[in-house]
Write a protein that holds these residues in place. Structure first.
Motif, short mmCIF file in Angstrom:
data_model
loop_
_atom_site.label_atom_id
_atom_site.label_comp_id
_atom_site.label_asym_id
_atom_site.label_seq_id
_atom_site.Cartn_x
_atom_site.Cartn_y
_atom_site.Cartn_z
N UNK A 56 29.14 31.46 -143.35
CA UNK A 56 29.78 31.37 -144.66
C UNK A 56 31.08 32.19 -144.73
N UNK A 57 31.22 33.16 -143.85
CA UNK A 57 32.42 34.00 -143.85
C UNK A 57 33.57 33.41 -143.04
N UNK A 58 33.30 32.34 -142.33
CA UNK A 58 34.36 31.72 -141.53
C UNK A 58 35.46 31.15 -142.41
N UNK A 59 36.69 31.32 -141.99
CA UNK A 59 37.82 30.68 -142.66
C UNK A 59 38.01 29.27 -142.12
N UNK A 60 37.63 29.08 -140.86
CA UNK A 60 37.76 27.78 -140.19
C UNK A 60 36.36 27.20 -139.99
N UNK A 61 35.93 26.33 -140.88
CA UNK A 61 34.57 25.78 -140.85
C UNK A 61 34.27 24.99 -139.58
N UNK A 62 35.30 24.52 -138.88
CA UNK A 62 35.04 23.78 -137.64
C UNK A 62 34.47 24.67 -136.55
N UNK A 63 34.53 25.98 -136.75
CA UNK A 63 33.98 26.93 -135.78
C UNK A 63 32.49 27.21 -136.00
N UNK A 64 31.92 26.66 -137.08
CA UNK A 64 30.52 26.95 -137.44
C UNK A 64 29.53 26.73 -136.30
#
Length: 93
Positions: A56-64
């Protein structure tokens, strides 16, 4: 440019190594608490919460998916280290 990017990666790796060592020291303390309170080595619910919180803290959701794999690996290593710590305490769990 490539050299400056490699230098930055080296700096990040050094920081990650320091944090890894700190995390493992805390993991050893957690292992002792698990023995004292007869807790299981694995807490799937806690692991899922941690991963979800970090994703949830990611700025780039593609890195999830990559961050999820990263944390699963880190948690596995931590549990392996905890198991070794517990064994060293003369306990089996």
């Amino acid at each position: 440019m490539l050299e400056s990017e490699r230098q930055r990666i080296d700096e990040i790796n050094a920081a990650m190594t320091r944090l890894f060592e700190e995390r493992m020291q805390v993991s050893a303390k957690i292992a002792q608490v698990k023995v004292e309170h007869q807790l299981s080595l694995t807490n799937v619910g806690r692991e899922q919460e941690v991963i979800a919180s970090q994703v949830a803290q990611l700025k780039d959701a593609t890195l999830a998916p990559y961050l999820t794999d990263f944390y699963r690996d880190v948690m596995l290593i931590s549990k392996q280290y905890q198991a070794k710590t517990i064994k060293g305490l003369g306990q089996t769990k």
